[in-house]
Each structure stands twice: as structure tokens, then as C-alpha cells.
Design an enzyme around this catalytic site. Sequence first.
Site, PDB file in Angstrom:
ATOM      1  N   HIS A 272      36.147  33.141  28.088  1.00  0.00           N
ATOM      2  CA  HIS A 272      34.997  33.600  28.889  1.00  0.00           C
ATOM      3  C   HIS A 272      34.135  34.443  27.952  1.00  0.00           C
ATOM      4  O   HIS A 272      34.191  35.685  27.967  1.00  0.00           O
ATOM      5  CB  HIS A 272      35.473  34.395  30.110  1.00  0.00           C
TER       6      HIS A 272
ATOM      7  N   GLU B 142      47.503  34.791  32.561  1.00  0.00           N
ATOM      8  CA  GLU B 142      47.177  36.195  32.316  1.00  0.00           C
ATOM      9  C   GLU B 142      48.378  37.128  32.411  1.00  0.00           C
ATOM     10  O   GLU B 142      48.396  38.057  33.238  1.00  0.00           O
ATOM     11  CB  GLU B 142      46.039  36.639  33.243  1.00  0.00           C
TER      12      GLU B 142
ATOM     13  N   GLU C  10      38.933  27.729  29.643  1.00  0.00           N
ATOM     14  CA  GLU C  10      38.023  28.154  30.720  1.00  0.00           C
ATOM     15  C   GLU C  10      36.661  28.531  30.155  1.00  0.00           C
ATOM     16  O   GLU C  10      36.028  29.495  30.592  1.00  0.00           O
ATOM     17  CB  GLU C  10      38.618  29.357  31.471  1.00  0.00           C
TER      18      GLU C  10
ATOM     19  N   ASN D 202      48.382  31.138  29.518  1.00  0.00           N
ATOM     20  CA  ASN D 202      46.920  31.121  29.455  1.00  0.00           C
ATOM     21  C   ASN D 202      46.427  32.562  29.517  1.00  0.00           C
ATOM     22  O   ASN D 202      46.890  33.331  30.362  1.00  0.00           O
ATOM     23  CB  ASN D 202      46.443  30.333  30.692  1.00  0.00           C
TER      24      ASN D 202
ATOM     25  N   ASP E  40      33.114  29.486  29.205  1.00  0.00           N
ATOM     26  CA  ASP E  40      31.725  29.651  29.632  1.00  0.00           C
ATOM     27  C   ASP E  40      31.117  30.723  28.746  1.00  0.00           C
ATOM     28  O   ASP E  40      31.834  31.490  28.104  1.00  0.00           O
ATOM     29  CB  ASP E  40      31.569  29.950  31.133  1.00  0.00           C
TER      30      ASP E  40
HETATM   31  O1  9MR Z   1      36.803  30.695  39.085  1.00  0.00           O
HETATM   32  C1  9MR Z   1      37.776  31.288  39.903  1.00  0.00           C
HETATM   33  C2  9MR Z   1      37.102  31.979  41.069  1.00  0.00           C
HETATM   34  O2  9MR Z   1      36.509  31.019  41.912  1.00  0.00           O
HETATM   35  C3  9MR Z   1      38.096  32.810  41.825  1.00  0.00           C
HETATM   36  O3  9MR Z   1      37.439  33.559  42.833  1.00  0.00           O
HETATM   37  C4  9MR Z   1      38.768  33.749  40.857  1.00  0.00           C
HETATM   38  C5  9MR Z   1      39.685  34.720  41.549  1.00  0.00           C
HETATM   39  O4  9MR Z   1      40.932  34.404  41.616  1.00  0.00           O
HETATM   40  O5  9MR Z   1      39.439  32.986  39.876  1.00  0.00           O
HETATM   41  C6  9MR Z   1      38.550  32.295  39.081  1.00  0.00           C
HETATM   42  O6  9MR Z   1      39.206  31.629  38.031  1.00  0.00           O
HETATM   43  C7  9MR Z   1      39.888  32.462  37.108  1.00  0.00           C
HETATM   44  C8  9MR Z   1      41.019  31.669  36.528  1.00  0.00           C
HETATM   45  O7  9MR Z   1      41.827  31.170  37.553  1.00  0.00           O
HETATM   46  C9  9MR Z   1      41.841  32.507  35.567  1.00  0.00           C
HETATM   47  N1  9MR Z   1      41.023  33.096  34.554  1.00  0.00           N
HETATM   48  C10 9MR Z   1      39.849  33.800  34.999  1.00  0.00           C
HETATM   49  C11 9MR Z   1      39.031  32.894  35.903  1.00  0.00           C
HETATM   50  C12 9MR Z   1      37.752  33.561  36.268  1.00  0.00           C
HETATM   51  O8  9MR Z   1      38.061  34.713  37.035  1.00  0.00           O
END
Ligand code: 9MR
Length: 528
Positions: A406, A323, A439, A370, A441
Site C-alpha cells: 500500500h 498482518e 495488495e 502477508n 495501490d
Molecule cells: O479492502 C478491504 C476493505 O474493504 C475492508 O473494509 C478492510 C477492513 O477489514 O480490509 C481491506 O483489505 C485489507 C486487507 O484485507 C489486508 N491488508 C490491508 C487491506 C486494506 O485495509
Amino acid sequence: MRILTVLLCVATVLASRPAGAAPPCDARKVAAAARACGELLRGEGRFARDGDAMRRARRVALASDRLAREWTAAEAAAVDATCAAFSASGVDTADRLAAAVADAGASLPGSARCRGAVLGTLAPLCRRVVRSELPLLGDAPGAHDDRQLVLARVRTSLGRALPRTECGGGGPGAADVEPVLLRVAAGALGDATVRSLRALVADAGPEIGVAIEPNEVASDPVYAAALDREATSITAENVMKWGPIHPAPGTWVFGPADEVVARAESQGQRVRGHTLVWGALQLPAYVENASDADTLRAMMAEHIATVAGRYAGRIAQWDVVNEPLPGSLDPPTADGLDDNVFRRLIGPGYVAEALHLARAADPAAKLYVNENGIEVPGPRQDRFFALVQDLLAAGAPLDGVGFQAHLGLIPIGQYPDEATIAASLRRFADLGLSVELTELDVALVFRVGDLPSRLAFQGGYYRSVIAACATVPDCAGVTTWGLSDRHTWLRSFFGFTDWPLPFDDDWRRKPAYFGMRAALLEAALRGD
Ligand code: 9MR
């Protein structure tokens, strides 16, 4: 006149039959599995009681043989290619069903006599639970509700039947028995009807990945089995991030990440490393508060060398930077990059620096950036495209781009169609890069409609998203962010209930799963 009325009624009923009914061979295979499940449990019950292992083994073998024959016949009678393509390994799956039943018998508490009685009680219920999965095969609206209804009935039956078994006060109760029953039923359905996603992509097709928390997998055998069966690739959802793995200077917590890598290796699964540098979240305070560029550079160098170096040669891909753009709802910045500590102290060049460090630490890994919200064309995708072009022009070692996907959430309530996603993937692939959906969903919370119709929509939508990747030659994989709705980050992170993943809370395959399967099957039949 009366005859006419009757004919009219019959015609109306026929015309109103739900569309998308289960393909005949799937339905026949489920019916056969339901019968076999009942028979096996009854047999298990008898032999658990008198302890005759030989007779028990023979019974299991006979049931397995018969099941394989019935499935083969069902497949032979099937007319549609989709169903015929599930045929691959009837005998093997019949054996696995038999083994699942035997395991279920062994896992119940109580004496052999008491176990035998309970297993006998389960036989007709197992049949009912397996058959209740039938509507799911056709992705019919209402399938979810039907299953809940059947489960409620099963609970009532258990409540009535268990006190009559030979366990006295000390035997298993409904709470012990129900999960066993569900596990056998889910296994029976899966084995009877579905070649796993992993089997479907065995020879070609994109990697099918799942993001996991290792403790959730370790504590749930159903999850572990589903993961081994379905996934060709594993991502650590959190445990490789900076905060969890390197919470304080000099403190490293490698245990959970080691577990993810070792587990994947033991199953012959690929590992995506996620993530080395992420400025927005799960970044410890000592990094956030770094005093100057040199200090932060040293931290970044040590972190990347240590983490990527530890797993060098064992991780297929790293999300080196996650990000780099501002959040999709944040205001844009002058250089288009997220206003995080790396950009503030080191400058926009931190992305290229991180890539060089990762290449040095693990020369074999493919290096990715990513990002979210880039599946749709527009200013955000353009900003990301410009960043990627700059990185390539500067000679940064970049191999691929991760599209987080997402969907339904970023952007809120939007579901870009197959052609849009495929075009977005191609735009980056045309730069000579690999692309992946990293990722995936599909959130339903912002979509109107009753739940069954939203789940049915999600099934079709999963199909188009997977198809988008399967039709772009450089799209190397699709990873879902979790596998069962019970573990989705949307619930834990935002606190609302959503159902974004391919399996439901009870590990039943959802229409989303069948959508994935359909797209992979289509790709396999096309020979992609
Ligand atoms: O799924 C992850 C969640 O359990 C964490 O609390 C969150 C916060 O850091 O990160 C989530 O995963 C993220 C991923 O690492 C990067 N892209 C967005 C994902 C969803 O927030």
C-alpha cells in the site's frame, strides 16, 4: 526582422511541445479507431432502422478489415520497439471493436427506428470521445482534464441532438446514451492501442492480479470485461475473511466466495485465497472473546479445515496469516507480534500452527504470510524477517511472503524506489521463498502537486514497482487492490478521495495502467 521573429516563434513553439508525446503508431491507431467508430455507429443506425442484418454484418466486416489494415500499416511505420510490440492481433481486436458497437446499438431502449436515429447522432460524438483519449497515450500532464472537457462537450451535444431524433418522448435520453458511448469509446481505444496486461504476461512474466468484491463485478459489465481482459489472478478483497464467511459459530456464508472462485476458473484465472487468520479486523466477536487457548485452537482448526478444505485444489495460494505484526503506527510488542487474541491466548506459535492446519486442509496450495510496510528496509522489515526465519527454522510449511504494497500510505507519503523494493523482495526470496506484491495501490492523497502531475508521477511509479517484481525471478505476481479508482478501499475505509489504481472512475486507463504495461513490455522484450 519580421521573418526572424516568425522563426523565433516557431522555434519556441517546437521547443515547448510536451515531452512524452504519443508514439506515432498508437496515435495513428486511435485516429483510425475513431473513424471506424463513427462509421460503424452510422451504419448501425441505418441498419437498425431497416433491419437488414446481412448488410449490417457486411458493413461491420468491412470496417473491421479496414481497421486491421490501418493498424498494421501504423505498426509497420512505427520506429520504436514499444509500439511495434503491440501489434500481435490486429484483426481479432478490430472484430471485437465492431462487436462492441453492435452490442451498444442493441442495448439502447426504444423502437428500431428511434434507436437508428440515436445511433446516427452518436457517430460523430464517438469519434470525438475516442480521439480525446490520445493525450493519455503519452501520459501527458493534463490528460485527465482534457477528457473531462471533451465529455462535458459531448454531454452538451447530446442534450442538443437527442430531442431532434425520431424517438418522440419515449426514446433514450442523454443519461442512457452517455454510458453506451463511453463503453464503445473505451473499447475502441483499448482495442486500438493496447495489448492487455494479461496478453503481455501470457508466456512469461508475473501474474497480474486484482482484488475484487464479487457483487461489484457482477453489477458492472464494464468492470467484468476489464477484469477478464486484464487479470491472470483474482483475490477476494473481503468475502473469504473470517467475519464474512463464518460470522457465527456453525454459520457459513460461502456464496460470494464460491462466486469468486467459479468466476476466476471460468476465465482461466488463478485464485489467491485471502485470508484464513487475521487478528486485527473482520474477526467476529465470538472469536475475539474466546475464553481460552483450547477453545480458540479448536475454532482455528475448524475454520481453516472448513474454508481451505472447501476450496482445496482450486486455490493457488493462501494468505494463511495476515498482518502478524502490529499496525505500522502501533508501539512494538516484546515478541514483535501484533497483540491480537491468537497471540494472547495461543502464543506466538499460532502462526506456525495455522500454517500446519492449512497444509493439512489443502496440500496443493502455496502458503503465505502477508504483511504491510515491509517494502522498505528498517526495523519493521527486520522484525518480519526474523519471524519468517523462525517459522522456517521450526519447520513450518511456509512457501511465500506477501508484500501488501500500500505505497504512498504505509509508510505515509513514502514511495520506495525500484531498487529498494527489488532488494526487499530479494532478501526474502533468498530464504528460498516465493514473494508477491499482494495488495498494490499507490495513494496520492499525501503527495503535493496538482492532480494531473500526481497522476503522471503515479504512472512512472507503477512502472518501477512492477519492474521491481519483474526483475526478481522469485516474484511470482503483482495484485492490485481493486482495478478502478471508483472501488478503492481508501475511499470507503478512510472516507477521503484518492486515485490509487490503474483505471479511473470512468474505466479509462490511467498513466498508472500505462506504467504497468510499460514494465511488462520491457520484461517481455528482455525475455524475463
Ligand atoms: O479492502 C478491504 C476493505 O474493504 C475492508 O473494509 C478492510 C477492513 O477489514 O480490509 C481491506 O483489505 C485489507 C486487507 O484485507 C489486508 N491488508 C490491508 C487491506 C486494506 O485495509
